[in-house]
Scaffold this motif. Structure first.
Motif, PDB file in Angstrom:
ATOM      1  N   ARG A 179      24.854  86.502-126.917  1.00 35.05           N
ATOM      2  CA  ARG A 179      24.635  87.203-125.832  1.00 35.05           C
ATOM      3  C   ARG A 179      25.965  87.780-125.108  1.00 35.05           C
ATOM      4  O   ARG A 179      25.694  88.713-124.474  1.00 35.05           O
ATOM      5  CB  ARG A 179      23.864  86.243-124.842  1.00 35.05           C
ATOM      6  CG  ARG A 179      22.447  85.906-125.089  1.00 35.05           C
ATOM      7  CD  ARG A 179      21.955  84.819-124.109  1.00 35.05           C
ATOM      8  NE  ARG A 179      20.510  84.689-124.336  1.00 35.05           N
ATOM      9  CZ  ARG A 179      19.724  83.317-124.362  1.00 35.05           C
ATOM     10  NH1 ARG A 179      20.907  82.156-124.191  1.00 35.05           N
ATOM     11  NH2 ARG A 179      18.940  83.155-124.362  1.00 35.05           N
ATOM     12  N   SER A 180      26.892  87.074-125.256  1.00 35.41           N
ATOM     13  CA  SER A 180      28.206  87.556-124.571  1.00 35.41           C
ATOM     14  C   SER A 180      28.712  88.753-125.202  1.00 35.41           C
ATOM     15  O   SER A 180      29.336  89.603-124.439  1.00 35.41           O
ATOM     16  CB  SER A 180      29.280  86.401-124.797  1.00 35.41           C
ATOM     17  OG  SER A 180      28.744  85.264-124.111  1.00 35.41           O
ATOM     18  N   GLN A 181      28.468  89.229-126.276  1.00 35.90           N
ATOM     19  CA  GLN A 181      28.812  90.298-126.970  1.00 35.90           C
ATOM     20  C   GLN A 181      27.802  91.418-127.096  1.00 35.90           C
ATOM     21  O   GLN A 181      28.278  92.618-127.207  1.00 35.90           O
ATOM     22  CB  GLN A 181      29.321  90.120-128.361  1.00 35.90           C
ATOM     23  CG  GLN A 181      30.543  89.368-128.556  1.00 35.90           C
ATOM     24  CD  GLN A 181      31.804  90.096-128.188  1.00 35.90           C
ATOM     25  OE1 GLN A 181      31.934  91.325-128.014  1.00 35.90           O
ATOM     26  NE2 GLN A 181      32.693  89.373-127.290  1.00 35.90           N
ATOM     27  N   ASP A 182      26.579  91.264-126.424  1.00 34.16           N
ATOM     28  CA  ASP A 182      25.626  92.160-126.194  1.00 34.16           C
ATOM     29  C   ASP A 182      25.788  92.859-124.725  1.00 34.16           C
ATOM     30  O   ASP A 182      25.458  92.137-123.793  1.00 34.16           O
ATOM     31  CB  ASP A 182      24.252  91.655-126.361  1.00 34.16           C
ATOM     32  CG  ASP A 182      22.916  92.477-126.031  1.00 34.16           C
ATOM     33  OD1 ASP A 182      23.398  93.650-126.005  1.00 34.16           O
ATOM     34  OD2 ASP A 182      21.892  92.193-126.174  1.00 34.16           O
ATOM     35  N   PRO A 183      26.085  94.048-124.710  1.00 29.35           N
ATOM     36  CA  PRO A 183      26.365  94.735-123.478  1.00 29.35           C
ATOM     37  C   PRO A 183      25.026  94.859-122.744  1.00 29.35           C
ATOM     38  O   PRO A 183      25.044  95.345-121.507  1.00 29.35           O
ATOM     39  CB  PRO A 183      26.993  96.179-123.656  1.00 29.35           C
ATOM     40  CG  PRO A 183      26.489  96.539-125.312  1.00 29.35           C
ATOM     41  CD  PRO A 183      26.353  95.042-125.847  1.00 29.35           C
ATOM     42  N   ALA A 184      23.994  94.846-123.211  1.00 35.66           N
ATOM     43  CA  ALA A 184      22.534  94.838-122.683  1.00 35.66           C
ATOM     44  C   ALA A 184      22.156  93.627-122.048  1.00 35.66           C
ATOM     45  O   ALA A 184      20.988  93.788-121.641  1.00 35.66           O
ATOM     46  CB  ALA A 184      21.614  95.591-123.700  1.00 35.66           C
ATOM     47  N   ASN A 185      22.745  92.592-122.204  1.00 38.09           N
ATOM     48  CA  ASN A 185      22.367  91.295-121.764  1.00 38.09           C
ATOM     49  C   ASN A 185      23.354  90.869-120.554  1.00 38.09           C
ATOM     50  O   ASN A 185      24.696  91.033-120.719  1.00 38.09           O
ATOM     51  CB  ASN A 185      22.452  90.503-122.867  1.00 38.09           C
ATOM     52  CG  ASN A 185      21.753  89.229-122.601  1.00 38.09           C
ATOM     53  OD1 ASN A 185      22.147  88.306-121.816  1.00 38.09           O
ATOM     54  ND2 ASN A 185      20.862  88.780-123.468  1.00 38.09           N
ATOM     55  N   SER A 212      32.790  92.800-117.013  1.00 43.62           N
ATOM     56  CA  SER A 212      33.611  92.587-118.152  1.00 43.62           C
ATOM     57  C   SER A 212      32.536  91.672-118.948  1.00 43.62           C
ATOM     58  O   SER A 212      31.670  90.992-118.751  1.00 43.62           O
ATOM     59  CB  SER A 212      34.890  91.637-117.626  1.00 43.62           C
ATOM     60  OG  SER A 212      34.291  90.471-117.133  1.00 43.62           O
ATOM     61  N   LEU A 213      32.815  91.413-120.514  1.00 44.14           N
ATOM     62  CA  LEU A 213      32.184  90.751-121.346  1.00 44.14           C
ATOM     63  C   LEU A 213      33.004  90.051-122.034  1.00 44.14           C
ATOM     64  O   LEU A 213      34.003  89.741-122.296  1.00 44.14           O
ATOM     65  CB  LEU A 213      31.237  91.783-122.124  1.00 44.14           C
ATOM     66  CG  LEU A 213      31.858  92.740-122.981  1.00 44.14           C
ATOM     67  CD1 LEU A 213      30.607  93.234-123.898  1.00 44.14           C
ATOM     68  CD2 LEU A 213      32.394  93.901-122.581  1.00 44.14           C
ATOM     69  N   GLY A 214      32.105  88.997-123.171  1.00 42.01           N
ATOM     70  CA  GLY A 214      32.691  88.252-124.009  1.00 42.01           C
ATOM     71  C   GLY A 214      33.226  86.820-123.431  1.00 42.01           C
ATOM     72  O   GLY A 214      34.259  86.394-123.851  1.00 42.01           O
ATOM     73  N   HIS A 215      32.157  86.555-122.451  1.00 41.14           N
ATOM     74  CA  HIS A 215      32.748  85.188-121.907  1.00 41.14           C
ATOM     75  C   HIS A 215      31.695  84.159-122.184  1.00 41.14           C
ATOM     76  O   HIS A 215      30.505  84.307-122.477  1.00 41.14           O
ATOM     77  CB  HIS A 215      32.469  85.330-120.267  1.00 41.14           C
ATOM     78  CG  HIS A 215      33.316  86.328-119.516  1.00 41.14           C
ATOM     79  ND1 HIS A 215      34.881  86.307-119.555  1.00 41.14           N
ATOM     80  CD2 HIS A 215      33.205  87.651-119.130  1.00 41.14           C
ATOM     81  CE1 HIS A 215      35.537  87.249-118.950  1.00 41.14           C
ATOM     82  NE2 HIS A 215      34.419  88.042-118.850  1.00 41.14           N
ATOM     83  N   ARG A 216      32.248  82.895-122.223  1.00 37.63           N
ATOM     84  CA  ARG A 216      31.425  81.712-122.732  1.00 37.63           C
ATOM     85  C   ARG A 216      30.652  81.134-121.617  1.00 37.63           C
ATOM     86  O   ARG A 216      29.420  80.864-121.509  1.00 37.63           O
ATOM     87  CB  ARG A 216      32.298  80.643-123.156  1.00 37.63           C
ATOM     88  CG  ARG A 216      31.414  79.546-123.863  1.00 37.63           C
ATOM     89  CD  ARG A 216      32.286  78.495-124.928  1.00 37.63           C
ATOM     90  NE  ARG A 216      31.573  77.476-125.244  1.00 37.63           N
ATOM     91  CZ  ARG A 216      31.577  76.355-124.806  1.00 37.63           C
ATOM     92  NH1 ARG A 216      32.086  76.081-123.658  1.00 37.63           N
ATOM     93  NH2 ARG A 216      30.849  75.466-125.418  1.00 37.63           N
ATOM     94  N   GLY A 248      35.731  96.739-117.798  1.00 37.82           N
ATOM     95  CA  GLY A 248      35.576  97.058-119.335  1.00 37.82           C
ATOM     96  C   GLY A 248      36.292  96.343-120.267  1.00 37.82           C
ATOM     97  O   GLY A 248      35.755  96.643-121.505  1.00 37.82           O
ATOM     98  N   ARG A 249      36.875  95.272-119.982  1.00 35.52           N
ATOM     99  CA  ARG A 249      37.610  94.607-121.041  1.00 35.52           C
ATOM    100  C   ARG A 249      36.578  93.378-121.577  1.00 35.52           C
ATOM    101  O   ARG A 249      35.672  93.146-121.158  1.00 35.52           O
ATOM    102  CB  ARG A 249      38.801  93.731-120.545  1.00 35.52           C
ATOM    103  CG  ARG A 249      39.854  94.503-120.043  1.00 35.52           C
ATOM    104  CD  ARG A 249      40.653  95.335-121.204  1.00 35.52           C
ATOM    105  NE  ARG A 249      41.849  95.986-120.845  1.00 35.52           N
ATOM    106  CZ  ARG A 249      43.265  95.678-120.631  1.00 35.52           C
ATOM    107  NH1 ARG A 249      43.259  94.229-121.158  1.00 35.52           N
ATOM    108  NH2 ARG A 249      44.073  96.376-120.246  1.00 35.52           N
ATOM    109  N   ASN A 250      36.983  93.022-123.015  1.00 33.06           N
ATOM    110  CA  ASN A 250      36.123  92.240-123.720  1.00 33.06           C
ATOM    111  C   ASN A 250      37.050  90.903-124.108  1.00 33.06           C
ATOM    112  O   ASN A 250      38.168  91.042-124.549  1.00 33.06           O
ATOM    113  CB  ASN A 250      35.643  92.843-125.115  1.00 33.06           C
ATOM    114  CG  ASN A 250      34.706  92.061-125.980  1.00 33.06           C
ATOM    115  OD1 ASN A 250      34.837  90.846-125.874  1.00 33.06           O
ATOM    116  ND2 ASN A 250      33.697  92.773-126.466  1.00 33.06           N
TER     117      ASN A 250
END
Length: 360
Positions: A179-185, A212-216, A248-250
């Motif tokens: 889910r963390s890498q899904d920009p639509a979630n 921002s995305l890619g968080h646990r 915008g950072r991952n």
């Protein structure tokens, strides 16, 4: 009601931004006003005073303009008003909270325009999801954002108004790292919303709440005096993190834990610990110091901060047990909540406690 609904164009645009560690896309930058100036003096960590005792799993904490402090009890759904020298007073009970595992009544935030609107915001676990509501202390709650997946773990839950007046939200992956890498979630993200719950203007992708995305599992948000946003993140087996958040950072999860992802377009953390030393929840900034409340590490970490760069952490207050939330009030005092009654700690006399450390 604002449910997270992605559209194809937005998903593609966010995916483009998230795959790049740089910020060449000018739309990915959000102009933020400077954070409020920090009061003179620094918290005196040798002069802590119990403000309240026997609180049931205190989680969210927010300051009212009149000097009162609101505290959310995770498992009871109650919001207490705490004032030094007085017994805590229940002022609200959030309906619909389902407290299981790490879920329940979590983050609190006082509206930036509270004097005019009287709004309080709360992030909580409901029967079907995690959601954000706003309410007046004498009124019914209104859902402003929902559809954040829930689980027994990794519900995120920290909310805070930034210096730009927007509402920032730390979410968790609810146990599913994809889910963390899904920009639509909305899970595994930091979201940036208007006070009404819509995607904030100037976000990396127009119409998307993702900042921002890619968080646990983000449970700490704080800004320095220049308006830079920092976030605390729980690691899995290897590294907990403090990240400098840029739009915008991952930040790599679940592909990367800790450093080593820049060659793949991810952003490295500024500070890392082994989870046994930290498991960081709430964070706060006062002057040139970042304060980190550690759960599993059972201590307060202080980290020097200069021009957006964090230095070497120092361990403080090792005798209080699990620490959930740390915040700095307008008078420079540091407020801290323990979390020894959350089912994972060793309960001490008076737990859980709310402690105030005055400014020197």
């Amino acid at each position: 009601m604002r449910r997270f609904i992605g559209i194809v164009v937005a998903v593609l645009m966010v995916g483009t931004v998230s795959g790049c560690g740089g910020d060449s896309d000018s739309e990915a930058r959000v102009v933020m006003s400077a954070a409020p100036s920090t009061p003179s003096g620094v918290p005196d960590l040798a002069a802590g005073q119990d403000i309240a005792r026997d609180i049931d799993v205190p989680w969210g904490l927010a300051f009212l303009p009149d000097g009162g402090v609101l505290v959310a009890e995770r498992d009871t759904s109650r919001i207490l008003r705490v004032v030094p020298g007085r017994a805590p007073e229940q002022v609200y009970e959030v309906p619909g909270v389902v407290a299981r595992g790490e879920g329940g009544l979590l983050g609190l935030a006082v509206a930036a325009d509270y004097a005019e609107t009287g709004y309080i915001y709360a992030y909580f676990t409901a029967s079907d999801d995690n959601r954000i509501v706003r309410f007046r202390l004498d009124g019914q709650p209104e859902v402003v954002f929902d559809g954040i997946a829930k689980a027994g773990v990794h519900n995120g839950g920290r909310i805070a108004f930034g210096p730009d007046g927007m509402l920032y939200v730390g979410t968790g992956d609810a146990g599913q790292g994809t889910r963390s890498q899904d920009p639509a979630n909305p899970n595994g993200k930091i979201l940036r919303l208007t006070p009404d719950g819509a995607a904030a203007p100037g976000n990396p992708t127009h119409g998307s709440p993702v900042y921002s995305l890619g968080h646990r599992n983000v449970q700490g948000l704080a800004w320095d005096r220049s308006g830079r946003l920092f976030a605390a993140e729980f690691g899995q087996d290897n590294f907990d993190e403090i990240n400098l958040i840029e739009p915008g950072r991952n930040y790599g999860w679940p592909i990367v834990e800790g450093k080593g992802g820049t060659d793949r377009g991810f952003t490295d953390p500024q500070v890392m610990w082994k989870p046994a030393e930290a498991s960081p929840s709430g964070i706060a900034i006062s002057g040139d110091t970042l304060y980190v409340a550690a759960l599993r590490g059972e201590r307060l970490w202080t980290v020097p901060l200069q021009n957006g760069t964090l230095g070497t952490p120092q361990s403080r207050l090792p005798d209080l047990g699990r620490l959930r939330t740390v915040a700095v009030s307008s008078d420079g005092a540091l407020w801290l909540t323990t979390s020894n009654t959350d089912g994972r700690g060793d309960v001490r006399a008076g737990d859980d406690r709310i402690i105030r450390f005055p400014a020197r």
